[in-house]
Design a protein around this motif. Structure first.
Motif, mmCIF file in Angstrom:
data_model
loop_
_atom_site.group_PDB
_atom_site.id
_atom_site.type_symbol
_atom_site.label_atom_id
_atom_site.label_comp_id
_atom_site.label_asym_id
_atom_site.label_seq_id
_atom_site.Cartn_x
_atom_site.Cartn_y
_atom_site.Cartn_z
ATOM 1 N N ARG A 28 -11.639 -15.802 -3.770
ATOM 2 C CA ARG A 28 -10.242 -15.395 -4.006
ATOM 3 C C ARG A 28 -9.368 -15.781 -2.813
ATOM 4 N NH1 ARG A 28 -6.858 -12.537 -1.892
ATOM 5 N NH2 ARG A 28 -8.444 -11.939 -0.374
ATOM 6 N N ARG A 29 -8.194 -16.278 -3.094
ATOM 7 C CA ARG A 29 -7.206 -16.498 -2.050
ATOM 8 C C ARG A 29 -5.836 -16.063 -2.551
ATOM 9 N NH1 ARG A 29 -7.721 -19.469 2.484
ATOM 10 N NH2 ARG A 29 -5.940 -18.133 2.978
ATOM 11 N N THR A 30 -5.066 -15.562 -1.655
ATOM 12 C CA THR A 30 -3.663 -15.287 -1.961
ATOM 13 C C THR A 30 -2.948 -16.623 -2.039
ATOM 14 O OG1 THR A 30 -3.645 -13.147 -0.841
ATOM 15 C CG2 THR A 30 -1.538 -14.319 -0.967
ATOM 16 N N ARG A 83 0.841 -18.695 -2.744
ATOM 17 C CA ARG A 83 2.286 -18.488 -2.684
ATOM 18 C C ARG A 83 3.039 -19.549 -3.459
ATOM 19 N NH1 ARG A 83 -0.249 -16.959 1.920
ATOM 20 N NH2 ARG A 83 0.070 -14.761 2.502
ATOM 21 N N LEU A 86 0.636 -17.724 8.895
ATOM 22 C CA LEU A 86 0.671 -17.824 7.430
ATOM 23 C C LEU A 86 1.804 -18.738 6.952
ATOM 24 C CD1 LEU A 86 0.095 -14.069 6.532
ATOM 25 C CD2 LEU A 86 -1.595 -15.919 6.543
ATOM 26 N N THR A 135 -0.135 -10.520 -3.004
ATOM 27 C CA THR A 135 0.227 -9.145 -2.649
ATOM 28 C C THR A 135 1.504 -9.235 -1.829
ATOM 29 O OG1 THR A 135 -2.150 -8.851 -2.361
ATOM 30 C CG2 THR A 135 -0.749 -7.042 -1.645
ATOM 31 N N HIS A 136 2.618 -8.929 -2.466
ATOM 32 C CA HIS A 136 3.898 -9.107 -1.782
ATOM 33 C C HIS A 136 4.502 -7.743 -1.458
ATOM 34 C CE1 HIS A 136 7.438 -10.945 -0.410
ATOM 35 N NE2 HIS A 136 8.153 -10.915 -1.512
ATOM 36 N N THR A 137 5.033 -7.647 -0.236
ATOM 37 C CA THR A 137 5.637 -6.380 0.187
ATOM 38 C C THR A 137 6.965 -6.657 0.883
ATOM 39 O OG1 THR A 137 4.178 -6.574 2.118
ATOM 40 C CG2 THR A 137 3.552 -4.967 0.451
ATOM 41 N N ILE A 178 -7.522 -19.820 7.135
ATOM 42 C CA ILE A 178 -7.808 -18.590 7.896
ATOM 43 C C ILE A 178 -9.294 -18.258 7.789
ATOM 44 C CG2 ILE A 178 -5.512 -17.571 7.673
ATOM 45 C CD1 ILE A 178 -6.618 -15.949 5.289
ATOM 46 N N LYS A 214 -12.407 -15.161 7.700
ATOM 47 C CA LYS A 214 -12.712 -13.749 7.460
ATOM 48 C C LYS A 214 -13.759 -13.345 8.486
ATOM 49 C CE LYS A 214 -10.060 -13.318 3.859
ATOM 50 N NZ LYS A 214 -8.921 -12.420 3.752
HETATM 51 C C1 LIG Z 1 -0.708 -4.716 1.990
HETATM 52 C C2 LIG Z 1 -0.495 -6.210 2.004
HETATM 53 C C3 LIG Z 1 0.781 -6.703 2.114
HETATM 54 C C4 LIG Z 1 1.007 -8.084 2.080
HETATM 55 N N1 LIG Z 1 2.287 -8.554 2.092
HETATM 56 C C5 LIG Z 1 2.504 -9.877 1.973
HETATM 57 C C6 LIG Z 1 3.826 -10.382 1.863
HETATM 58 O O1 LIG Z 1 4.814 -9.628 1.830
HETATM 59 N N2 LIG Z 1 4.006 -11.721 1.770
HETATM 60 C C7 LIG Z 1 2.956 -12.591 1.745
HETATM 61 O O2 LIG Z 1 3.179 -13.789 1.642
HETATM 62 N N3 LIG Z 1 1.673 -12.146 1.822
HETATM 63 C C8 LIG Z 1 1.426 -10.810 1.922
HETATM 64 N N4 LIG Z 1 0.131 -10.331 1.932
HETATM 65 C C9 LIG Z 1 -0.980 -11.276 1.796
HETATM 66 C C10 LIG Z 1 -1.729 -11.464 3.100
HETATM 67 O O3 LIG Z 1 -0.981 -12.261 3.978
HETATM 68 C C11 LIG Z 1 -3.096 -12.132 2.793
HETATM 69 O O4 LIG Z 1 -3.854 -11.254 1.993
HETATM 70 C C12 LIG Z 1 -3.867 -12.436 4.061
HETATM 71 O O5 LIG Z 1 -3.202 -13.411 4.810
HETATM 72 C C13 LIG Z 1 -5.287 -12.894 3.769
HETATM 73 O O6 LIG Z 1 -5.288 -14.008 2.922
HETATM 74 P P1 LIG Z 1 -6.136 -14.039 1.574
HETATM 75 O O7 LIG Z 1 -5.577 -12.967 0.681
HETATM 76 O O8 LIG Z 1 -5.951 -15.423 1.018
HETATM 77 O O9 LIG Z 1 -7.552 -13.726 1.927
HETATM 78 C C14 LIG Z 1 -0.096 -8.973 1.971
HETATM 79 C C15 LIG Z 1 -1.402 -8.440 1.864
HETATM 80 C C16 LIG Z 1 -1.590 -7.083 1.870
HETATM 81 C C17 LIG Z 1 -2.982 -6.534 1.690
#
Ligand SMILES: Cc1cc2nc3c(=O)[nH]c(=O)nc-3n(C[C@H](O)[C@H](O)[C@H](O)COP(=O)(O)O)c2cc1C
Length: 225
Positions: free
Chosen positions: A37-39, A41, A113, A174-176, A213, A215
């Motif tokens: 899994r990867r976040t 954008r 990031l 996961t956007h905040t 990145i 882990k």
């Molecule tokens: C609580 C939380 C808030 C986050 N907020 C943002 C955000 O606002 N924008 C964003 O681009 N990524 C956000 N992320 C994603 C993280 O940057 C990302 O999970 C982290 O860099 C690890 O990358 P991966 O998910 O690909 O393993 C958030 C993740 C978490 C858990």
């Protein structure tokens, strides 16, 4: 969920029965899948098949929660008009965040990031799942009922949702956007709900790049005693 009634118990048998070696195999298979899994954008506009998000939400809704109060609410946004308004409001907050509101140390922590105030994905992704946390519930007579371990419970449900989406071949972000109060207003949510996470969901764009990145290794985050 009636706290004052007598507790009632029913039999339970765990539905998964595995031999010892199968158990290890299952654990490792699951780990291998989750480690992929990867976040992302950058999303494609590919439609998510009907029913998938609801099934993933049902998975999330099965999460454990403090006193089984299930202190969450999920709003699934697919309407382009509303997505566009969310983008506009989020970008406004993020612009302020990146150009002064955030302390330098926070910006430094985010630098690797490559994120900025531009949030095109809020319009291109087919679905935005806005997760609300409820510090208290409101009964129909207006009475407040306090919820316990809200952050922990909603965090676990969100993790299960992210996992479910991933296992269905969907990506999420996961956007905040900070702060997220505008989401209550735009989505007409009541005062007892606080936006917790704006989860962007859909298929990753074919040309997406993700930050390079690492882990932590198990030995760095696990102690055995
Ligand atoms: C609580 C939380 C808030 C986050 N907020 C943002 C955000 O606002 N924008 C964003 O681009 N990524 C956000 N992320 C994603 C993280 O940057 C990302 O999970 C982290 O860099 C690890 O990358 P991966 O998910 O690909 O393993 C958030 C993740 C978490 C858990």
């Amino acid at each position: 969920m009636n706290a004052t009634s007598e507790p009632r118990f029913i039999p339970f048998t765990h539905p998964v029965e595995l031999e010892e070696d199968e158990t290890l195999q299952q654990a490792r298979n699951f780990r291998d899948q989750l480690q992929l899994r990867r976040t992302v954008r950058k999303f494609s506009s590919r439609i998510i098949p009907e029913g998938v998000i609801d099934a993933c939400l049902e998975a999330a809704g099965s999460a454990p929660s403090g006193a089984n109060q299930q202190p969450w609410h999920f709003v699934v946004v697919t309407d382009p008009e509303i997505k566009s308004r969310i983008r506009e409001a989020a970008e406004e907050e993020e612009k302020a965040f990146y150009s002064g509101r955030a302390p330098q140390a926070w910006l430094d922590a985010l630098a690797h990031l490559g994120t900025d105030e531009h949030k095109e994905f809020l319009e291109t992704a087919p679905a935005l799942i806005v997760i609300f946390a409820k510090n208290f519930d409101l009964k129909s007579n207006g009475q407040r009922v306090k919820n316990y371990y809200v952050q922990e419970s909603v965090g676990i449900a969100t993790g299960m949702l992210i996992t479910a989406l991933h296992l269905c071949g969907l990506s999420s972000l996961t956007h905040t956007p900070s702060p997220m109060g505008f989401l209550n207003k735009l989505l007409g949510r009541p005062k007892n709900e606080r936006a917790f996470i704006l989860l962007v969901a859909g298929y990753a764009s074919e040309d997406v790049l993700v930050p390079d990145i690492d882990k932590k290794e198990l030995d760095e985050f696990r102690t055995r005693v």
